[in-house]
Design an enzyme around this catalytic site. Sequence first.
Site, PDB file in Angstrom:
ATOM      1  N   GLU A 176     -27.527 -30.438 -32.288  1.00 35.27           N
ATOM      2  CA  GLU A 176     -27.360 -29.165 -31.601  1.00 35.27           C
ATOM      3  C   GLU A 176     -26.689 -28.134 -32.513  1.00 35.27           C
ATOM      4  O   GLU A 176     -26.866 -26.928 -32.343  1.00 35.27           O
ATOM      5  CB  GLU A 176     -26.527 -29.373 -30.328  1.00 35.27           C
TER       6      GLU A 176
ATOM      7  N   HIS B 197     -35.307 -55.239 -36.826  1.00 32.18           N
ATOM      8  CA  HIS B 197     -36.514 -55.928 -36.360  1.00 32.18           C
ATOM      9  C   HIS B 197     -37.455 -54.977 -35.624  1.00 32.18           C
ATOM     10  O   HIS B 197     -38.375 -55.409 -34.966  1.00 32.18           O
ATOM     11  CB  HIS B 197     -36.114 -57.117 -35.477  1.00 32.18           C
TER      12      HIS B 197
ATOM     13  N   LYS C 252     -34.403 -24.541 -19.834  1.00 31.70           N
ATOM     14  CA  LYS C 252     -33.732 -24.189 -18.580  1.00 31.70           C
ATOM     15  C   LYS C 252     -34.490 -23.051 -17.898  1.00 31.70           C
ATOM     16  O   LYS C 252     -34.756 -23.109 -16.703  1.00 31.70           O
ATOM     17  CB  LYS C 252     -32.289 -23.738 -18.837  1.00 31.70           C
TER      18      LYS C 252
HETATM   19  O1  PA5 Z   1     -22.415 -28.732 -26.827  1.00 29.54           O
HETATM   20  C1  PA5 Z   1     -22.694 -27.993 -25.892  1.00 29.54           C
HETATM   21  O2  PA5 Z   1     -22.213 -26.867 -25.787  1.00 29.54           O
HETATM   22  C2  PA5 Z   1     -23.619 -28.468 -24.782  1.00 29.54           C
HETATM   23  O3  PA5 Z   1     -24.151 -29.698 -25.062  1.00 29.54           O
HETATM   24  C3  PA5 Z   1     -22.866 -28.509 -23.459  1.00 29.54           C
HETATM   25  O4  PA5 Z   1     -21.791 -29.383 -23.577  1.00 29.54           O
HETATM   26  C4  PA5 Z   1     -23.782 -28.948 -22.313  1.00 29.54           C
HETATM   27  O5  PA5 Z   1     -24.900 -28.116 -22.238  1.00 29.54           O
HETATM   28  C5  PA5 Z   1     -23.034 -28.929 -20.981  1.00 29.54           C
HETATM   29  O6  PA5 Z   1     -22.547 -27.663 -20.696  1.00 29.54           O
HETATM   30  P1  PA5 Z   1     -21.450 -27.402 -19.599  1.00 29.54           P
HETATM   31  O7  PA5 Z   1     -20.214 -28.137 -19.962  1.00 29.54           O
HETATM   32  O8  PA5 Z   1     -21.266 -25.923 -19.565  1.00 29.54           O
HETATM   33  O9  PA5 Z   1     -21.997 -27.933 -18.282  1.00 29.54           O
END
Ligand code: PA5
Length: 437
Positions: free
Chosen positions: A287, A308, A422
Amino acid sequence: MKNLQIDLKNALPFINQEEFKNYSKLVVEQDKKLNSKTGKGSEFLGWINLPETISTEIISEINQTADDLRKISDIIVIIGIGGSFIGSKAIIQALSGSFDHLQTNKNPQIIFAGHNLSEDYHSELLEFLKDKQYSIVVISKSGTTTEPAIAFRILRKDLENKYGKIDAQKRIVAITDKFKGALRELANKEGYKTFTIDDNIGGRYSVLSPVGLLPIACAGFDIENLLSGAKLMMVKAQNKNFNQNPIYQYASIRHALYLKNKSTEILASFNPQLYSFSEWWKQLFGESEGKENKGIFPASAIFSTDLHSMGQYIQDGLRNIFETIISVEKTKSNLKIPADTENFDNLNYLSEKNLDFVNKMAELGTISAHVDGNVPNIKITIPELNEYYLGQLIYFFEKSCALSGYLLEINPFDQPGVEKYKNNMFALLKKPGFENI
Ligand code: PA5
């Protein structure tokens, strides 16, 4: 005391040594941007000093809250997705052990929810909770993420039916933004106990904040030791001498390998209890780095299981891979392979040897086979799996990821691409405001 060590000897031959020398300057320049908050995404650098800045008051409040929940619960359900669940899951699994039953045997047992939209998963969970005493920790920084919001609505209703509204409120803790978001509004209205996620800490860098610490404390583990380990790594990270700074070395070698077309990194370990840790690592790097059509693809494997299955590809497939092995020196247990006078299974050459000795030979043999197959190898060693060394590993990867992102010239602290799915989902679900997308 021995701490986290990095060994690049099986990676350096794959890059140009002269070019690599430049990194001792390049990476320091990127680090300066982080420290002076002049690089991309600098509004999200609250995690950098967190091991030091988190207050003792917050730590004791977290421990106290965890104790209170532990006393009244057989199960504590942690609701969250992405950075709001995977870090704590990583640490809890690494410390609980790898045999599935070890986690189900704990009291209280920690179960995660709201990290998927599966009807079957959440139905099975409700069924499982029927005859159990349980509580909920709901975590969402934005307070608006769909998956945890739905899971929380389902479980909150179940909890209220079970205990009545007033008692249910005492079994719910929310971790969210200080002022905004639907979860904050609901928590204020219902009077839930809350912890705050600071604005300047992004989800995937939040495991050392209440987001990770409360679930880890609920599982009965020592969050102060986790923070001490992270703090030691934070201090090591400030050493401007390239050869004494494992974070500089890791960020640099993976970037140098990337420039040699090694665009997939496999984080591998011979310890199955590090499975979720690899998932955390994949989220952190995937990410953070996968942007602007750039970035190393983070993959993971647990050996020898995956030797394996994936072993063939790693040895002989497309040569765009490098491997990072997390090696754990010492096991918690002592299990020897028994002697057997009959030796029908031809294993007597291993009689009275510890199983970990065989595992370590598998590790050595695998590294040299893969290096021979042109897969560069970075080895990261920690002395054992405990809170202190896991804290070191967490900070090591967080800081390396930030530097690595800066070397790639991207913003390692945002995730604009995640919004795409989303928006499509909301349009399909006819969420108000998204009908015309
Ligand atoms: O690293 C990030 O910012 C994302 O993976 C968030 O943690 C994830 O989308 C969850 O978001 P939130 O804590 O606002 O529900």
